[in-house]
Design a protein around this motif. Structure first.
Motif, PDB file in Angstrom:
ATOM      1  N   GLU A  90       0.839  -1.251  -0.167  1.00  0.00           N
ATOM      2  CA  GLU A  90       0.048   0.059   0.126  1.00  0.00           C
ATOM      3  C   GLU A  90       0.969   1.215  -0.109  1.00  0.00           C
ATOM      4  OE1 GLU A  90      -3.361  -0.251  -0.076  1.00  0.00           O
ATOM      5  OE2 GLU A  90      -3.108  -2.188   0.020  1.00  0.00           O
ATOM      6  N   PRO A  91       0.406   2.483  -0.481  1.00  0.00           N
ATOM      7  CA  PRO A  91       1.294   3.663  -0.276  1.00  0.00           C
ATOM      8  C   PRO A  91       1.789   4.047   0.899  1.00  0.00           C
ATOM      9  CG  PRO A  91      -0.683   3.938  -1.773  1.00  0.00           C
ATOM     10  CD  PRO A  91      -0.752   2.429  -1.306  1.00  0.00           C
ATOM     11  N   SER A  92       1.046   3.403   2.051  1.00  0.00           N
ATOM     12  CA  SER A  92       1.377   3.792   3.505  1.00  0.00           C
ATOM     13  C   SER A  92       2.570   2.929   3.889  1.00  0.00           C
ATOM     14  CB  SER A  92       0.437   3.383   4.384  1.00  0.00           C
ATOM     15  OG  SER A  92      -0.146   1.955   4.411  1.00  0.00           O
ATOM     16  N   GLN A  93       2.855   1.909   2.910  1.00  0.00           N
ATOM     17  CA  GLN A  93       4.058   0.965   3.342  1.00  0.00           C
ATOM     18  C   GLN A  93       5.348   1.451   2.366  1.00  0.00           C
ATOM     19  OE1 GLN A  93       1.744  -2.516   2.343  1.00  0.00           O
ATOM     20  NE2 GLN A  93       2.278  -3.088   4.415  1.00  0.00           N
ATOM     21  N   ILE A  94       5.236   2.611   1.956  1.00  0.00           N
ATOM     22  CA  ILE A  94       6.581   3.375   1.399  1.00  0.00           C
ATOM     23  C   ILE A  94       7.344   4.365   1.997  1.00  0.00           C
ATOM     24  CG2 ILE A  94       7.214   4.141  -1.070  1.00  0.00           C
ATOM     25  CD1 ILE A  94       6.185   1.378  -1.233  1.00  0.00           C
ATOM     26  N   LEU A  95       8.578   4.566   1.893  1.00  0.00           N
ATOM     27  CA  LEU A  95       9.103   5.778   2.640  1.00  0.00           C
ATOM     28  C   LEU A  95      10.075   6.238   1.456  1.00  0.00           C
ATOM     29  CD1 LEU A  95       9.597   7.740   4.754  1.00  0.00           C
ATOM     30  CD2 LEU A  95      11.258   6.179   5.584  1.00  0.00           C
ATOM     31  N   VAL A  96      10.056   7.376   1.121  1.00  0.00           N
ATOM     32  CA  VAL A  96      10.848   7.949   0.037  1.00  0.00           C
ATOM     33  C   VAL A  96      12.012   8.760   0.707  1.00  0.00           C
ATOM     34  CG1 VAL A  96      11.206   9.590  -1.863  1.00  0.00           C
ATOM     35  CG2 VAL A  96       9.270   8.074  -1.626  1.00  0.00           C
ATOM     36  N   SER A  97      13.211   8.406   0.475  1.00  0.00           N
ATOM     37  CA  SER A  97      14.344   9.351   1.104  1.00  0.00           C
ATOM     38  C   SER A  97      15.423   9.807   0.319  1.00  0.00           C
ATOM     39  CB  SER A  97      15.149   8.066   1.782  1.00  0.00           C
ATOM     40  OG  SER A  97      14.022   7.522   3.026  1.00  0.00           O
ATOM     41  N   ALA A 238      19.279   2.838 -12.170  1.00  0.00           N
ATOM     42  CA  ALA A 238      18.518   2.399 -13.357  1.00  0.00           C
ATOM     43  C   ALA A 238      18.541   3.571 -14.207  1.00  0.00           C
ATOM     44  CB  ALA A 238      17.500   1.892 -12.691  1.00  0.00           C
ATOM     45  N   TYR A 239      18.417   4.801 -13.799  1.00  0.00           N
ATOM     46  CA  TYR A 239      18.025   6.127 -14.671  1.00  0.00           C
ATOM     47  C   TYR A 239      19.106   7.086 -14.504  1.00  0.00           C
ATOM     48  CZ  TYR A 239      13.638   3.782 -13.872  1.00  0.00           C
ATOM     49  OH  TYR A 239      12.896   2.557 -13.793  1.00  0.00           O
ATOM     50  N   ALA A 240      20.382   6.556 -14.207  1.00  0.00           N
ATOM     51  CA  ALA A 240      21.559   7.666 -14.074  1.00  0.00           C
ATOM     52  C   ALA A 240      21.326   8.830 -13.572  1.00  0.00           C
ATOM     53  CB  ALA A 240      21.854   7.768 -15.758  1.00  0.00           C
ATOM     54  N   MET A 241      20.703   8.721 -12.220  1.00  0.00           N
ATOM     55  CA  MET A 241      20.098   9.942 -11.722  1.00  0.00           C
ATOM     56  C   MET A 241      20.748  10.054 -10.037  1.00  0.00           C
ATOM     57  SD  MET A 241      16.166   9.790 -12.327  1.00  0.00           S
ATOM     58  CE  MET A 241      15.693  11.135 -11.268  1.00  0.00           C
ATOM     59  N   THR A 242      22.093   9.805 -10.093  1.00  0.00           N
ATOM     60  CA  THR A 242      22.769   9.698  -8.662  1.00  0.00           C
ATOM     61  C   THR A 242      22.953  10.754  -8.229  1.00  0.00           C
ATOM     62  OG1 THR A 242      25.008  10.009 -10.102  1.00  0.00           O
ATOM     63  CG2 THR A 242      24.550   7.854  -9.287  1.00  0.00           C
ATOM     64  N   GLY A 243      22.709  12.128  -8.695  1.00  0.00           N
ATOM     65  CA  GLY A 243      23.032  13.393  -8.172  1.00  0.00           C
ATOM     66  C   GLY A 243      21.392  13.954  -7.844  1.00  0.00           C
ATOM     67  N   TRP A 244      20.306  13.192  -8.156  1.00  0.00           N
ATOM     68  CA  TRP A 244      19.188  13.598  -7.673  1.00  0.00           C
ATOM     69  C   TRP A 244      18.571  13.231  -6.165  1.00  0.00           C
ATOM     70  CZ3 TRP A 244      15.824  16.103 -11.593  1.00  0.00           C
ATOM     71  CH2 TRP A 244      16.369  16.225 -12.685  1.00  0.00           C
ATOM     72  N   ARG A 245      19.669  12.191  -5.661  1.00  0.00           N
ATOM     73  CA  ARG A 245      19.159  11.696  -4.555  1.00  0.00           C
ATOM     74  C   ARG A 245      17.636  11.274  -4.081  1.00  0.00           C
ATOM     75  NH1 ARG A 245      22.057   9.385  -4.230  1.00  0.00           N
ATOM     76  NH2 ARG A 245      22.458   9.147  -1.924  1.00  0.00           N
ATOM     77  N   ILE A 246      17.161  10.271  -4.774  1.00  0.00           N
ATOM     78  CA  ILE A 246      15.927   9.666  -4.428  1.00  0.00           C
ATOM     79  C   ILE A 246      16.019   8.130  -4.281  1.00  0.00           C
ATOM     80  CG2 ILE A 246      13.652   9.059  -5.100  1.00  0.00           C
ATOM     81  CD1 ILE A 246      13.720  12.041  -4.337  1.00  0.00           C
ATOM     82  N   GLY A 247      15.925   7.626  -3.101  1.00  0.00           N
ATOM     83  CA  GLY A 247      15.914   6.350  -2.765  1.00  0.00           C
ATOM     84  C   GLY A 247      14.494   5.862  -2.135  1.00  0.00           C
ATOM     85  N   TYR A 248      14.101   4.716  -2.109  1.00  0.00           N
ATOM     86  CA  TYR A 248      12.943   4.443  -1.334  1.00  0.00           C
ATOM     87  C   TYR A 248      12.955   2.900  -0.610  1.00  0.00           C
ATOM     88  CZ  TYR A 248      11.944   2.325  -5.884  1.00  0.00           C
ATOM     89  OH  TYR A 248      12.213   1.529  -7.247  1.00  0.00           O
ATOM     90  N   LEU A 249      12.168   2.769   0.487  1.00  0.00           N
ATOM     91  CA  LEU A 249      11.963   1.436   0.602  1.00  0.00           C
ATOM     92  C   LEU A 249      10.465   1.016   0.816  1.00  0.00           C
ATOM     93  CD1 LEU A 249      10.952   1.529   4.086  1.00  0.00           C
ATOM     94  CD2 LEU A 249      13.382   2.025   4.496  1.00  0.00           C
ATOM     95  N   GLY A 250      10.270  -0.435   0.573  1.00  0.00           N
ATOM     96  CA  GLY A 250       8.796  -0.660   1.079  1.00  0.00           C
ATOM     97  C   GLY A 250       9.074  -1.991   2.179  1.00  0.00           C
ATOM     98  N   ALA A 251       7.919  -1.721   3.134  1.00  0.00           N
ATOM     99  CA  ALA A 251       8.206  -2.824   4.396  1.00  0.00           C
ATOM    100  C   ALA A 251       6.854  -2.714   4.934  1.00  0.00           C
ATOM    101  CB  ALA A 251       9.322  -2.284   5.285  1.00  0.00           C
ATOM    102  N   SER A 252       6.800  -3.727   6.004  1.00  0.00           N
ATOM    103  CA  SER A 252       5.548  -3.856   6.940  1.00  0.00           C
ATOM    104  C   SER A 252       5.394  -2.204   7.396  1.00  0.00           C
ATOM    105  CB  SER A 252       5.720  -4.535   8.031  1.00  0.00           C
ATOM    106  OG  SER A 252       6.611  -4.329   8.839  1.00  0.00           O
ATOM    107  N   ASN A 253       4.118  -2.137   7.778  1.00  0.00           N
ATOM    108  CA  ASN A 253       3.560  -0.659   8.316  1.00  0.00           C
ATOM    109  C   ASN A 253       4.233  -0.464   9.512  1.00  0.00           C
ATOM    110  OD1 ASN A 253       1.491   0.200   6.802  1.00  0.00           O
ATOM    111  ND2 ASN A 253       0.650  -1.844   7.197  1.00  0.00           N
ATOM    112  N   ALA A 254       4.755  -1.531  10.340  1.00  0.00           N
ATOM    113  CA  ALA A 254       5.580  -1.037  11.546  1.00  0.00           C
ATOM    114  C   ALA A 254       7.036  -0.480  11.175  1.00  0.00           C
ATOM    115  CB  ALA A 254       5.376  -2.266  12.485  1.00  0.00           C
TER     116      ALA A 254
END
Ligand code: PLP
Length: 400
Positions: A90-97, A238-254
């Motif tokens: 679910e979108p609530s299980q994603i954190l963009v960092s 994947a998109y040659a975007m090292t300088g843009w600084r976007i990563g993300y994780l998907g995990a359980s709600n807790a």
């Protein structure tokens, strides 16, 4: 004056960054250095991604965003996990960092207590052990073998886990070896993960850089352990975007709640403009990625063929990422121009001094007697690099 933090003073500096800086310094002073140390694609960010960012600026999309990421990006990440990885969030299980590196750090903060152990197969990405130390946990390094293509086996994992073990940090495809775990290998690891209840932090940042017939498989898609897996990815490689600084994780709600809490008190949201760019990257067509991977494969084939011909060099054919991790063991213990080559660090020092070729010693990744080279650079640089490497090895082979 008071002293600085002991914890920080005990940290290793990233050897990849130090060597890249040393190579850049020599380059700036006019030396023709071939540097194969970089960890980023040598391609431009795709045009449609840049346009999305420019549009974001023009629309004044330049303020704070929701902490966990803007809704269109969360939606694009959920769709990406579903499409590419058979992961259902679910979108609530994603954190963009701020990059996958930040996602891994947040994940470690979320799960580790002081004194916990985190299993890290070696060779490992240089930052893993230091990040584990920063959260007051203890890295437990498990040496893998070239005979198993540098992959941890279920047996090794079982042996390393005890009641203090909190997590396994798994990287597939791997930096520095290019190893890609098969579905079968991950299912065997998953049995141990299930039996022991540990978390897996799955760093899948090189997911798109895989060479057929190898295929990327996400350990989080194994149903019986899905709530124990924190899947980390990002747009850098994947998109040659090292300088843009976007990563993300998907995990359980807790886990996401806990990681988001850490992020709320440290960085807040990732850059608003980069988030809009990441939506374009994740929602665009795959042509740019495929073209880039084809070119990496051509370079890998060239390097493996050339390195296999050099006496004293043993190389495992990488299945993914853009790194080669040859063994240089038979060349150690020799002396050239009065320089003793006792280990991989001496060897890299010798190559940069005598051949003007910059590589990273394997010991930076927890396995000595190897070197890592990155083929995220042009074919003409790689040809020059191979020539210099061959010349350095020849001189060593001719010495005593
Ligand atoms: N994980 C691995 C194995 C990497 O090699 C890198 C970057 O070199 C990262 C994570 C960090 O990626 P990002 O640029 O998204 O922080």
């Amino acid at each position: 004056m008071k002293t600085l933090s002991r914890k920080v003073q005990d940290l290793e500096e990233s050897q990849t960054l130090t060597l890249t800086e040393a190579a850049n310094r020599l380059k700036a002073s006019g030396v023709d250095i071939v540097s194969l140390t970089a960890g980023e694609p040598d391609f431009p960010t795709p045009a449609h991604v840049k346009i999305a960012a420019i549009q974001a600026i023009e629309e004044n999309f330049t303020h704070y965003t929701p902490l966990r990421g803007i809704p269109p990006l969360l939606k694009a990440i959920v769709a990406k996990f579903e499409r590419d990885n058979n992961l259902h969030f679910e979108p609530s299980q994603i954190l963009v960092s701020v990059g996958a590196k930040h996602s891994i750090f947040n994940a470690l903060q979320a799960v580790c207590n002081k004194g916990d152990e985190v299993v890290i197969p070696a060779p490992f990405w240089v930052s893993y052990p230091e990040m584990v130390k920063l959260v007051d946990a203890r890295p437990v390094i498990v040496q893998t073998l070239s005979a198993s293509n540098f992959k941890i086996t279920a047996r090794q994992l079982k042996k390393a886990v005890n009641e203090k073990t909190k997590a396994l940090l798994l990287n597939t495809p791997s930096n520095p070896t290019g190893a890609v775990y098969s579905q079968g290998e991950l299912e065997e690891l998953a049995d141990v993960v299930h039996d022991t209840g540990i978390f897996v932090i799955a760093d899948e940042i090189y997911e798109k850089v895989v060479y057929s017939p190898a295929r990327h498989f996400s350990i989080g898609s194994i149903r019986q352990i899905k709530d124990q897996v924190i899947t980390v990815n990002g747009v850098s490689k994947a998109y040659a975007m090292t300088g843009w600084r976007i990563g993300y994780l998907g995990a359980s709600n807790a886990v996401v709640e806990a990681a988001a809490k850490v992020q709320s008190q440290t960085t807040s949201n990732a850059t608003s403009i980069s988030q809009r760019a990441a939506v374009a990257a994740l929602s665009g067509h795959a042509n740019d990625v495929e073209g880039m991977v084809r070119e990496f494969e051509r370079r890998r084939d060239f390097l493996v063929a050339e390195f296999s011909k050099i006496p004293g060099i043993d190389v495992v054919n990488p299945q993914g990422s853009f790194h080669l991790f040859p063994s240089i063991k038979p060349l150690l213990g020799k002396k050239v121009k009065g320089m003793p080559i006792r280990n991989d660090a001496d060897f890299c020092h010798y190559l940069i001094e005598q051949e003007h070729l910059a590589l990273v010693p394997g010991s930076a990744f927890g396995i000595p007697d190897h070197v890592r080279l990155s083929y995220a650079t042009s074919m003409s640089e790689l040809e020059k690099g191979v020539e210099r490497f061959r010349s350095g090895c020849r001189k060593l082979n001719e010495s005593y």
